[in-house]
Design a protein around this motif. Sequence first.
Motif, PDB file in Angstrom:
ATOM      1  N   PRO A 124       0.787  -1.238   0.000  1.00  0.00           N
ATOM      2  CA  PRO A 124       0.000   0.000   0.000  1.00  0.00           C
ATOM      3  C   PRO A 124       0.819   1.288   0.000  1.00  0.00           C
ATOM      4  O   PRO A 124       0.307   2.348  -0.334  1.00  0.00           O
ATOM      5  CB  PRO A 124      -0.808  -0.114   1.295  1.00  0.00           C
ATOM      6  CG  PRO A 124       0.046  -0.958   2.191  1.00  0.00           C
ATOM      7  CD  PRO A 124       0.748  -1.931   1.302  1.00  0.00           C
ATOM      8  N   ARG A 125       2.078   1.206   0.354  1.00  0.00           N
ATOM      9  CA  ARG A 125       2.882   2.420   0.524  1.00  0.00           C
ATOM     10  C   ARG A 125       3.485   2.871  -0.806  1.00  0.00           C
ATOM     11  O   ARG A 125       4.114   2.088  -1.513  1.00  0.00           O
ATOM     12  CB  ARG A 125       3.982   2.175   1.549  1.00  0.00           C
ATOM     13  CG  ARG A 125       4.843   3.386   1.851  1.00  0.00           C
ATOM     14  CD  ARG A 125       5.826   3.070   2.970  1.00  0.00           C
ATOM     15  NE  ARG A 125       6.649   4.215   3.319  1.00  0.00           N
ATOM     16  CZ  ARG A 125       7.523   4.248   4.315  1.00  0.00           C
ATOM     17  NH1 ARG A 125       7.678   3.163   5.070  1.00  0.00           N
ATOM     18  NH2 ARG A 125       8.229   5.334   4.560  1.00  0.00           N
ATOM     19  N   ILE A 126       3.305   4.149  -1.120  1.00  0.00           N
ATOM     20  CA  ILE A 126       3.932   4.762  -2.285  1.00  0.00           C
ATOM     21  C   ILE A 126       5.278   5.350  -1.858  1.00  0.00           C
ATOM     22  O   ILE A 126       5.349   6.119  -0.903  1.00  0.00           O
ATOM     23  CB  ILE A 126       3.037   5.874  -2.879  1.00  0.00           C
ATOM     24  CG1 ILE A 126       1.657   5.319  -3.221  1.00  0.00           C
ATOM     25  CG2 ILE A 126       3.691   6.491  -4.107  1.00  0.00           C
ATOM     26  CD1 ILE A 126       1.653   4.255  -4.279  1.00  0.00           C
ATOM     27  N   GLY A 127       6.336   4.962  -2.564  1.00  0.00           N
ATOM     28  CA  GLY A 127       7.672   5.433  -2.208  1.00  0.00           C
ATOM     29  C   GLY A 127       8.025   6.746  -2.885  1.00  0.00           C
ATOM     30  O   GLY A 127       7.774   6.930  -4.076  1.00  0.00           O
ATOM     31  N   VAL A 128       8.610   7.672  -2.122  1.00  0.00           N
ATOM     32  CA  VAL A 128       9.071   8.961  -2.640  1.00  0.00           C
ATOM     33  C   VAL A 128      10.538   9.101  -2.262  1.00  0.00           C
ATOM     34  O   VAL A 128      10.876   9.136  -1.073  1.00  0.00           O
ATOM     35  CB  VAL A 128       8.248  10.132  -2.055  1.00  0.00           C
ATOM     36  CG1 VAL A 128       8.757  11.463  -2.603  1.00  0.00           C
ATOM     37  CG2 VAL A 128       6.774   9.956  -2.361  1.00  0.00           C
ATOM     38  N   HIS A 129      11.423   9.172  -3.289  1.00  0.00           N
ATOM     39  CA  HIS A 129      12.861   9.155  -3.033  1.00  0.00           C
ATOM     40  C   HIS A 129      13.543  10.318  -3.752  1.00  0.00           C
ATOM     41  O   HIS A 129      13.276  10.580  -4.931  1.00  0.00           O
ATOM     42  CB  HIS A 129      13.463   7.830  -3.507  1.00  0.00           C
ATOM     43  CG  HIS A 129      12.801   6.626  -2.901  1.00  0.00           C
ATOM     44  ND1 HIS A 129      13.026   6.217  -1.604  1.00  0.00           N
ATOM     45  CD2 HIS A 129      11.888   5.752  -3.425  1.00  0.00           C
ATOM     46  CE1 HIS A 129      12.289   5.145  -1.358  1.00  0.00           C
ATOM     47  NE2 HIS A 129      11.590   4.838  -2.436  1.00  0.00           N
TER      48      HIS A 129
END
Length: 605
Positions: A124-129
């Motif tokens: 469910p988690r959207i990654g932002v890098h």
Amino acid sequence: MWLQQRLKGLPGLLSSSWARRLLIGLLLFLIFYWYLGAERRWRFLSGSTMPGGAAGQCIQAEIHRWQSLVDRGEGLYSTPQEQLDSPFVSGNGHILIDVDSNKLWVASSSQPGSAPVHQTEYSPRIGVHLDGKRAEAQATMLWFRKGAVLTVRCASPAALQSARDCVTIREEFIAHRSRPNVYLQRIHINNPSDRAASFDVSSDSLSFGSKFSTSVDKVEEREIVLSSGRVPVENNRMVLVVVVTKKLNSRIQVFPKSEYTENILSVVWTSEPIESSKLEETFTTLQDGARKELGELLRVSVDELVMDHQQAWMDLFISGVEMRKITDSHTPSSRTVNTTLYYILSSSMAPLLDQRLSGEERTHLESSLNYADHCFSGHATMHAENLWPERVSSTAQILQLVTLWTLTLQKRGCKVLVVAGAHGAMQGMVLSFGGLQFTENHLQFQADPDVLHNSYALRGIHYNQDLINLAVLLDIEGKPFLHVSVKPQEKPVKLYACEAGCLNEPVELTSENKGHTFPVMVTQPITPLLYISTDLRHLQDLRHTLHLKAILAHEEHMANRYPGLPFLFWFSVASLITLFHLFLFKLIYNEYCGPGAKPLFRSKV
């Protein structure tokens, strides 16, 4: 021979002042080293500063904001230097989000008492890098009263000038308390540097596995990501899962000296366990329902959704347990109690928050919550370490704990509270902690008198339309007493209370700020320490039905129960001390007054 020579030379070595100082310093260091303990020794030797340079300094400032909440027992946090193996989850009984492992757990039943026991392959988690980052430090917090998991990442770009130029990425993960199908991820990026920051947005949606498929669709001219999958269960059945999420761009650019905010709404729909023959029909129903709900959510203010969620959690924590003074190692700490409460509530549905609930069903649940007859029967659970575990290290252990609590409440007369969902679970756990029990005519506090050396408070106990706060406190001399206060609701009802035995006239409980105090009296045989009822005549008649042999003050009871060492022991000790002094006196007398005694004063001649 060599050792004997060295030992003979030891007194001469210690005669020097520098050797004595060195030895004393070494002894002090060893005492200090032992006192620190293993964990503190490591922190002391390795230093308390967080590594990572500028990013580490930035994350320390963020953690400082959380410290007061953690100190009050309202949350817990984890950093790479102070790692906790507790799972950081947000849930509402229908879904459970494990932020650390990026897993979604779902329930296959909408009945209260069931938990999200099925782990899906959906992430469910959207990654932002941040692109081109040189270093990054991260901290995670579990905030009980807000029902949310917070993460903060401080990233230092390659061209960083100072710690104040670190890019901060704050995220909040919420499984909405009053909307069981809704999951929200909030992203806030702060770029204080003089250069633009570019971020890569990624999801694990393409690597779910064969049981999940993903496609891009549209809802009201907005692009969404539609994910469909299944979870195998027993008897060759399966639970279908459909997740509809707002679609994000794959790249984000944050301009210099600016901020960026994004709210990612997701809707999760699940089915009951079904046969494979109903696969396509059920998928179509779930997808249509999820699309429709997401379309409705996109027209609602996100701030309003968050406020509704937070208010629902704060209403749940009106009730609770507060540990004030713990004097033994068997009593759970405030952190253990609040963490357990949060995990159970996160895995419990809240039918009272369901807007589809009929008026008749709501009235029935509220009446059960306000007077749970015969709950909680049996001894208090305060010292049950399996119900209040100090360590929970996985989501699977949370679900095992939920099962154990549900079974315990059901078997101890609290079935009506289990049916009431999260609100009932909180009420049942608070009643069980202190040994409170509803009977046909009153609420009784039947704690063990021998464990009242700990100070704690039970707040928000539902009694008809009122909320009762009951505390076990200690006076200056360490003697326990009971403090009761009442928070009246819409329709105030008179409440009365009396201590063990009810020999004194019952006292009417009012909403005064100072509350009411009662002494701790212990009866023989043992009976409850306090009675509370709306029926004054019932309490007046109760004293004639208890048939007691004696009523003692708490200190008398403890003195009788633990009388100390027998008289013969103390007589023997006193006799030995007396004989020793007589022998010593005889030696002194013979030395100075007996035959051949030395003169007391030497002559100067």
